[in-house]
Every structure is written in C-alpha cells, then in structure tokens.
Design a protein around this motif. Structure first.
Motif, PDB file in Angstrom:
ATOM      1  N   ARG A   1      25.595   0.073 -11.097  1.00  0.00           N
ATOM      2  CA  ARG A   1      27.029  -0.185 -11.193  1.00  0.00           C
ATOM      3  C   ARG A   1      27.423  -1.354 -10.290  1.00  0.00           C
ATOM      4  N   GLU A   2      26.906  -1.348  -9.054  1.00  0.00           N
ATOM      5  CA  GLU A   2      27.224  -2.419  -8.108  1.00  0.00           C
ATOM      6  C   GLU A   2      26.647  -3.753  -8.582  1.00  0.00           C
TER       7      GLU A   2
ATOM      8  N   ASP B   1      21.721  -0.230  -6.873  1.00  0.00           N
ATOM      9  CA  ASP B   1      22.752   0.502  -7.621  1.00  0.00           C
ATOM     10  C   ASP B   1      23.184  -0.307  -8.842  1.00  0.00           C
TER      11      ASP B   1
ATOM     12  N   LYS C   1      28.929  -5.030 -11.268  1.00  0.00           N
ATOM     13  CA  LYS C   1      30.168  -5.481 -10.628  1.00  0.00           C
ATOM     14  C   LYS C   1      29.964  -6.838  -9.961  1.00  0.00           C
ATOM     15  N   ARG C   2      28.820  -7.011  -9.333  1.00  0.00           N
ATOM     16  CA  ARG C   2      28.523  -8.284  -8.667  1.00  0.00           C
ATOM     17  C   ARG C   2      28.488  -9.424  -9.692  1.00  0.00           C
TER      18      ARG C   2
END
Length: 493
Positions: free
Chosen positions: A444-445, A442, A448-449
């Motif tokens: 987006r994830e 993903d 974010k990470r």
C-alpha cells in the motif's frame, strides 16, 4: 460430491483399467479426493500429492460413509477398512470416472485449450466473445473466473482438478453452452488433470521463465506444455515467433500432429497479422491466412501482446469454421480483461495501470507497451511471490530497471518467506541498471509513493497481481486489491 447422481461401479469405471472385488452393480453416489468431503455411498480417490498422501486418509473417508477407496498400485494403504479398487494411476482414473459420473458432458462441448506462460486469460476471453457472437454459447475456465451460461464464479485455480472440470462441463452443458474456452496450466498437464479431455483445438502462446519452483527445469516445463497437443483431435495453433513455439511447431509437425503456425513477424506463417497502426488505446491489424487477406480488425487493448492474443484466438476460431467477420466482431467487442493492462479510472488525471505481469517476459511486454505512449517517466511498482521460483527475481529487477525511470520494489504475495529477502533478490537485478529505485515492503505504501511522485506525462504501472484481490502473508490470505487501493489513495489527494 455429485448431487443426485448415482452410478453403478461397472458404469463408473467404464474404460478404466482397475481391479476390484466389489459387485459391479454396487451403486456409487459421489466422488471425492479429499477425505473431509466424502459423503455416504461415495468413492474416495486416494491421490499422492507433494504435501500429503490420500492413502493415509482411508479410515477418515470410511468414517464419513465412503463405500470404497480407489488406490494406486504400489502405494501403502490399509485394505481392511473398506473395499479398495486398485489402478495404476489414481489421478488419471479420477478424470475418467468423473467424466463417466457426470455423463460425459465434454462430448457436448467444443473445447478449446490455451496453454503458455503469458496470454492465456486474454486469449480465452477473446475466444469466449467470438464464440458467443457466432451463436455458440460458451463457458470459460481460467485464472480469473469460471463461467457456465450466465453464471460467473471466481476461480481458485487456473485449471482445477479433473473432477471439478467435468462438473463444470456438466453445468455448462445443462445451461445450454455449446463450447468452452479454457486455460490449461503446466501444472494441470504435468499432473494429469486434463488427461480425460479431448480438446477440439489447442493454442500455444509462449514460454518464458515461470514455475521453476514446481518443474525441475525448463525442459520439463516445456514438455508439460507440449502435452496438450497430444490431446487435440482438431488442430493446434502455435506461436512461432516464440523460440519454444518454433521448436514445438517443428517437433509436432515431424510427429505428424496437425498444427498450424501463427506469427506477427513471418508472412509465411499459416496465420499472419500485419499491424496497420497502434495507439495508446488500441491497435488495428490485418490478418492473412495462407498469404491471403481474410480480415481486418481493431483490438481495443494496447500492446504487441494483445495482437498475439487476438491472432491466436482468430486462428483457432477460423479453423473451427467461424466466419472471419464474426471473429473480428467478437474480438472488437472486447474492451479489456480484468487486471490485464487495465487503466484505473480517476478524476485526478493520474495515468495508472494495473497488470498481472509476474514473469520477466510479461513485465517486459507491459513496460515496452507503456513506453510507447508515455510522455515523461515510466514508474513501476512490482514485487515477486514468496515460496516460488527465485531465479526470476533478479531477472524481473533487471527487466524493470532497463525500461523505467523510477521503480518501487515491494511485496507481492510473500507467503512464508521474509519479504525483505525477496526484495533483496530483486535488487540484485535492478541495482546494475540506470534506473532510480527504492524498496518499500508495504505494498500500500509503495503504491502511495508512486502516486505521490507522479507528475503530468508520467505513467504508473502496478504489476504482479492484476485481478487478484488478496495478499498471502505467512499462511494468511488478507484482502488487498491494487485497483481498490489506488482508488482510495487517489480519493484522498
């Protein structure tokens, strides 16, 4: 189609070798190469593509009111439905009749074509700025946008089909534009989309791994790029620091084609850039022509790649007769290009940069630039597109792994491929490096990470999509903008 234009067959097909039984005074009201876009009284151009064959859709075009169909000799078609006009190459003919239909607007513009794997977009933006500063209103055709006068529209192709190109030229000329800076892709060159255009100047930036899902091998890719310079009447400007550029320059010179070299390594080149100094925000260079100093300037985009782009734009503009000072002013006024080493502004102190880099060479250049000013770790979020050249995936993995302390491998535009399988291909290259990495499908994830693990002094590069505001998953195009996503994540911290 073509608005209110009407042209007789004899005028539409002027300069085109074709056979037809219609009256040469038959009036044509428009051109379409998609049967669904045919309007009454128009000509339907049958193009045989990789996925579909226009010759199969003549009946549909006739139902929509086409007065005739342009077909290619040797192809299968039904000539009993509507009158047909036969030519050797419908793609090539499409460009010529489109130019005629719109009144040959390219003749009113100074056209500079830029080809190469990387750097085309930034170079055309620089050229646009230079020409505007020099009093030549300039249109733009490229990966990010199409511009005529003060109107800017989002692009769908780096280089559109020839009909759209001539329509754009017409809009530019009508707006008062005197020039056009355009990206010229290998697809467009290979598929004859620009055969009807005479370029005033041509630029070759570099050639690296890309598009081998389309071209059968690297040699075909190279030869496609080289085709541009047989369509240039003024001069070609070639980057001889690139091994394929050096080869192209030598071959074209031998063939009697007017080309000049540019380089940031070889002072003997026709145009040479000497870097005075560079920082994490800009570079200052001196440019020499035939060994003589002609200009100094500040480039407000960091990295060696920006020096090459500026040098390419300078060389073409200087050959066109623009004053060196005006050229420098035009380049210095460029503060950045959307999605090209673009710093995402935020009040959290997180240094995060988005870039369109989606080839091994482009990624290497972006990461090398970031490594010059990082104070701690370099963190990279990247992936590779699906249904495209698989050979570059492990190369991208190794390029990132060799240059970063931390990598997060993720989805780009997976299209119809299984995203996890694409990540596995990338992992084959990164696993042999010393880089710490993880794989998060993903996107987006994954972003974010990267932000979650960010520490002061780190630099995050989010690569692959740049200006794009979508992801293609399966056959669906969904909204996804790296900069927007980064802003949303940072706002929640």
């Amino acid at each position: 189609m073509g608005g209110n234009f009407v042209l007789k067959i004899k005028d539409l097909f002027a300069g085109v070798k074709a056979e037809y039984r219609l009256s040469e005074d038959t009036e044509i009201t428009g051109i379409a190469y998609d049967s669904r876009k045919v309007e009454k009284g128009g000509v339907f151009v049958c193009i045989k593509g990789f996925e579909s064959d226009g010759h199969k859709y003549i009946s549909g075009a006739a139902e929509r009111g086409a007065s005739c169909a342009l077909v290619q000799k040797g192809e299968n078609y039904d000539d009993s439905i509507i009158p047909v006009i036969v030519c050797d190459n419908t793609r090539e003919a499409l460009g010529k009749i489109s130019a005629n239909f719109f009144g040959r607007p390219a003749d009113k513009l100074e056209i500079i074509g830029v080809t190469g794997t990387n750097g085309k977009t930034t170079t055309t933006y620089m050229l646009n700025s230079i020409l505007e500063k020099a009093g030549k209103p300039c249109g733009l055709i490229g990966t990010i946008s199409y511009k005529a006068g003060n109107t800017v529209k989002e692009s769908t192709h780096t280089t559109p089909e020839s009909y759209e190109i001539h329509k754009m030229f017409k809009e530019m000329a009508d707006c008062g534009d005197k020039a056009c800076a355009m990206e010229v892709s290998s697809h467009a060159l290979f598929m004859d989309r620009v055969d009807s255009i005479v370029f005033d100047y041509g630029i070759f930036t570099n050639l690296t791994e890309d598009h081998l899902d389309f071209h059968k091998d690297f040699e075909e890719y190279y030869q496609a790029k080289k085709k541009l310079f047989y369509k240039v009447w003024g001069a070609g400007l070639i980057n001889i620091d690139d091994e394929y550029g050096e080869r192209m320059y030598g071959e074209l010179k031998e063939e009697g084609i007017r080309v000049y070299s540019y380089s940031a390594e070889n002072p003997e080149a026709d145009y040479f850039a000497e870097v005075s100094y560079k920082t994490d925000t800009h570079s200052v260079i001196k440019i020499y022509h035939d060994g003589n100093y002609v200009a100094g300037m500040r480039i407000n985009i960091p990295g060696a790649f920006s020096v090459y782009n500026a040098l390419a734009a300078f060389s073409a503009a200087y050959e066109s007769g623009i004053d060196a000072g005006e050229i420098a002013e035009g380049i210095e006024s460029i503060k950045g290009v959307p999605g090209r080493f673009e710093l995402v502004p935020n009040d959290k102190g997180v240094v995060v940069i988005v870039d369109y880099a989606h080839t091994p060479d482009a990624l290497i250049k972006v990461l090398d630039t970031a490594n010059e000013f990082k104070k701690a770790r370099l963190i990279c979020v990247f992936g590779c597109g699906g249904d495209r050249d698989r050979t570059k995936r492990p190369m991208m993995g190794k390029a990132a792994g060799d240059r970063c302390e931390y990598c997060i491998v993720t989805s780009d535009n997976p299209r119809t491929e299984e995203p996890g399988a694409i990540l596995d291909d990338i992992e084959a290259g990164i696993s042999g490096t010393d880089c710490t990495y993880e794989m998060i499908v993903d996107r987006r994830e994954a972003i974010k990470r990267a932000i979650d693990i960010y520490e002061p002094g780190d630099v995050i590069i989010v690569a692959g999509k740049g200006h794009e505001d979508y992801q293609i998953i399966g056959k669906e195009k969904i909204h996804f903008d790296d900069k927007e996503v980064i802003g949303e994540i940072l706002s929640q911290k």
